[in-house]
Design a protein around this motif. Structure first.
Motif, short mmCIF file in Angstrom:
data_model
loop_
_atom_site.label_atom_id
_atom_site.label_comp_id
_atom_site.label_asym_id
_atom_site.label_seq_id
_atom_site.Cartn_x
_atom_site.Cartn_y
_atom_site.Cartn_z
N GLY A 55 -14.97 10.22 -2.89
CA GLY A 55 -14.34 9.94 -1.60
C GLY A 55 -14.18 8.48 -1.26
N TYR A 56 -14.50 7.57 -2.17
CA TYR A 56 -14.33 6.15 -1.87
C TYR A 56 -12.91 5.67 -2.15
CZ TYR A 56 -19.37 5.74 -1.37
OH TYR A 56 -20.66 5.87 -0.96
N LEU A 57 -12.09 6.54 -2.70
CA LEU A 57 -10.73 6.14 -3.05
C LEU A 57 -9.80 7.32 -2.84
CD1 LEU A 57 -9.21 3.66 -4.33
CD2 LEU A 57 -9.36 4.88 -6.50
N ARG A 58 -8.63 7.07 -2.23
CA ARG A 58 -7.60 8.09 -2.07
C ARG A 58 -6.27 7.51 -2.52
NH1 ARG A 58 -9.33 8.44 3.30
NH2 ARG A 58 -7.21 7.97 4.00
N ARG A 59 -5.43 8.39 -3.05
CA ARG A 59 -4.10 8.00 -3.47
C ARG A 59 -3.10 8.85 -2.71
NH1 ARG A 59 -5.54 8.03 -9.94
NH2 ARG A 59 -7.09 6.37 -9.86
N VAL A 60 -2.32 8.20 -1.87
CA VAL A 60 -1.38 8.89 -0.98
C VAL A 60 0.03 8.54 -1.42
CG1 VAL A 60 -0.68 9.23 1.40
CG2 VAL A 60 -3.08 8.73 0.87
N ARG A 61 0.85 9.55 -1.67
CA ARG A 61 2.25 9.34 -2.04
C ARG A 61 3.10 9.31 -0.78
NH1 ARG A 61 3.21 10.08 -7.41
NH2 ARG A 61 5.39 10.64 -7.06
N GLU A 62 3.89 8.25 -0.64
CA GLU A 62 4.71 8.07 0.54
C GLU A 62 6.14 7.74 0.11
OE1 GLU A 62 3.04 4.99 2.89
OE2 GLU A 62 1.26 6.13 3.48
N ARG A 63 7.08 8.10 0.99
CA ARG A 63 8.49 7.79 0.75
C ARG A 63 8.85 6.56 1.59
NH1 ARG A 63 12.60 10.77 -1.31
NH2 ARG A 63 11.29 12.66 -1.22
N VAL A 64 9.33 5.52 0.93
CA VAL A 64 9.67 4.28 1.61
C VAL A 64 11.16 4.30 1.93
CG1 VAL A 64 7.83 3.00 0.47
CG2 VAL A 64 10.07 3.13 -0.60
N PRO A 65 11.61 3.43 2.85
CA PRO A 65 13.05 3.36 3.14
C PRO A 65 13.86 3.12 1.86
CG PRO A 65 11.81 2.12 4.76
CD PRO A 65 10.83 2.55 3.73
N GLY B 164 14.51 5.94 -0.06
CA GLY B 164 14.31 7.18 -0.79
C GLY B 164 13.31 7.09 -1.92
N ARG B 165 12.80 5.91 -2.27
CA ARG B 165 11.86 5.80 -3.38
C ARG B 165 10.47 6.24 -2.93
NH1 ARG B 165 8.93 1.53 -6.05
NH2 ARG B 165 9.43 0.17 -4.29
N ILE B 166 9.77 6.95 -3.82
CA ILE B 166 8.42 7.45 -3.55
C ILE B 166 7.43 6.52 -4.26
CG2 ILE B 166 6.79 9.35 -3.84
CD1 ILE B 166 9.13 11.26 -3.70
N VAL B 167 6.47 6.03 -3.50
CA VAL B 167 5.45 5.14 -4.04
C VAL B 167 4.07 5.74 -3.75
CG1 VAL B 167 6.87 3.08 -3.75
CG2 VAL B 167 5.35 3.78 -1.92
N THR B 168 3.08 5.23 -4.45
CA THR B 168 1.70 5.68 -4.28
C THR B 168 0.90 4.56 -3.62
OG1 THR B 168 1.81 7.11 -6.20
CG2 THR B 168 -0.38 6.51 -5.41
N ARG B 169 0.29 4.87 -2.49
CA ARG B 169 -0.54 3.90 -1.78
C ARG B 169 -2.01 4.21 -2.08
NH1 ARG B 169 0.61 0.72 2.42
NH2 ARG B 169 2.50 1.90 2.89
N THR B 170 -2.74 3.21 -2.50
CA THR B 170 -4.18 3.34 -2.77
C THR B 170 -4.96 3.01 -1.51
OG1 THR B 170 -3.81 2.74 -5.08
CG2 THR B 170 -6.06 2.60 -4.26
N VAL B 171 -5.84 3.93 -1.08
CA VAL B 171 -6.63 3.77 0.14
C VAL B 171 -8.09 3.66 -0.27
CG1 VAL B 171 -7.25 4.73 2.38
CG2 VAL B 171 -4.96 5.12 1.45
N SER B 172 -8.74 2.55 0.10
CA SER B 172 -10.17 2.35 -0.15
C SER B 172 -10.94 2.72 1.11
CB SER B 172 -10.44 0.89 -0.54
OG SER B 172 -11.82 0.67 -0.67
N CYS B 173 -11.92 3.64 0.99
CA CYS B 173 -12.71 4.14 2.13
C CYS B 173 -14.09 3.52 2.08
CB CYS B 173 -12.82 5.66 2.09
SG CYS B 173 -11.22 6.50 2.07
N ASN B 174 -14.49 2.86 3.15
CA ASN B 174 -15.83 2.28 3.17
C ASN B 174 -16.89 3.29 3.62
OD1 ASN B 174 -15.05 2.44 5.82
ND2 ASN B 174 -16.01 0.50 6.41
N GLN B 175 -16.46 4.41 4.28
CA GLN B 175 -17.40 5.47 4.67
C GLN B 175 -16.74 6.81 4.38
OE1 GLN B 175 -19.37 5.25 8.43
NE2 GLN B 175 -19.46 3.00 8.45
#
Length: 299
Positions: free
Chosen positions: A97-107, A109-120
């Motif tokens: 749970g210290y890391l999440r990968r969220v796929r998002e669509r940017v203006p 139409g391209r889909i990118v993956t955002r890396t989320v670092s969780c401190n708790q």
């Protein structure tokens, strides 16, 4: 008479005071951070299931600014562990749970993956309604991470203002023709060294210094040699500053005093005497000295 209550035992003699161990062990020599620090929970720093590489990588990710690159290739270029070990450590952090990968669509139409670092991770799981037990298991083979979202462009840094050029000597009589000759000399320096291409502002600043040299009976060739000889092969960042320094530091002394030369004697033109027709020198036609004397005696 009631006895007085015993006074409180001070220092190390207090019976309930925990005495330090006399054997070896870790000792902290801490100094309070005031700038450039990151708060890390002991649940990560002392995690019982994460590897030391995963713990260190989790601490590094939490210290990065927003928008920094956190893909495998960027981390492998930063650390010596290689892509395989870094990919495994990232999967460990994701599993706990210290890391999440969220796929998002940017203006666009391209889909990118955002890396989320969780401190708790526990707090993040409560907010999203999921638990850490639902994390995916760590696969045996490394799998490439999707391309992360490009890091934002850094803000342009303001360039530090240039220091003013050193002062240059001034001629005693700044005649326009003398200053023009000095400016032409400076404009021609680039033919001897392309690095001496001066701006109009630098030329206007240096021209009085060159004029002061020319005023002291120094030839243009000598001034040009003094400014261009022995230039450094590398690192000539501010040629105008170097020229200003040379004009001031190597300024020759004034020429020696020479008394003005006596004017040449006046040579009168030849004239023909009106009385005896002899030639004599006089400013205008007339009689010679002998004829004038005879004329005066006759009178």
């Amino acid at each position: 008479m009631r006895p007085h209550a015993p006074s409180r035992t001070a220092g190390d003699k207090h019976p309930n005071r925990r005495r330090p161990r006399t054997g070896g062990g870790l000792v902290h020599d801490n100094t309070r951070h005031t700038t450039r620090f990151t708060v890390i929970g002991n649940h990560l720093a002392q995690h019982s299931e994460l590897s030391l590489l995963a713990i260190g990588l989790g601490v590094h990710l939490q210290s990065l600014p927003r928008g920094a690159r956190a893909d495998i290739k960027s981390l492998a270029a930063r650390f010596p562990e290689g892509t395989t070990r870094i990919a495994a450590a990232l999967r460990e952090l994701e599993a706990h749970g210290y890391l999440r990968r969220v796929r998002e669509r940017v203006p666009g139409g391209r889909i990118v993956t955002r890396t989320v670092s969780c401190n708790q991770p526990a707090a993040a799981a409560t907010a999203t309604g999921t638990g850490t037990a639902a994390a995916v298991a760590v696969p045996r083979e490394p799998e490439p991470m999707p391309e992360p979202m490009p890091a934002p462009m850094p803000e342009p840094q303001q360039r530090a203002p240039h220091q003013p050029l050193p002062a240059v000597p001034r001629p005693a009589y700044p005649a326009p023709a003398l200053l023009r000759a000095a400016a032409d000399l400076l404009a021609g320096l680039r033919r001897h060294d392309p690095r001496l291409l001066l701006s109009a502002c630098d030329t206007a600043h240096l021209a009085p210094g060159v004029a002061a040299w020319l005023e002291r009976d120094v030839t243009a060739a000598a001034v040009r040699h003094a400014l261009t000889a022995g230039l450094p092969a590398e690192g000539l960042r501010r040629p105008a500053a170097l020229l200003a320094h040379r004009l001031s530091a190597q300024l020759p002394p004034p020429p020696p005093f020479r008394p003005p030369a006596a004017p040449p004697p006046v040579r009168l033109p030849l004239q023909t005497c009106d009385g005896c027709e002899r030639a004599f020198r006089a400013p205008s036609p007339g009689r010679c000295r002998d004829c004038r004397t005879d004329q005066e005696e006759a009178a």
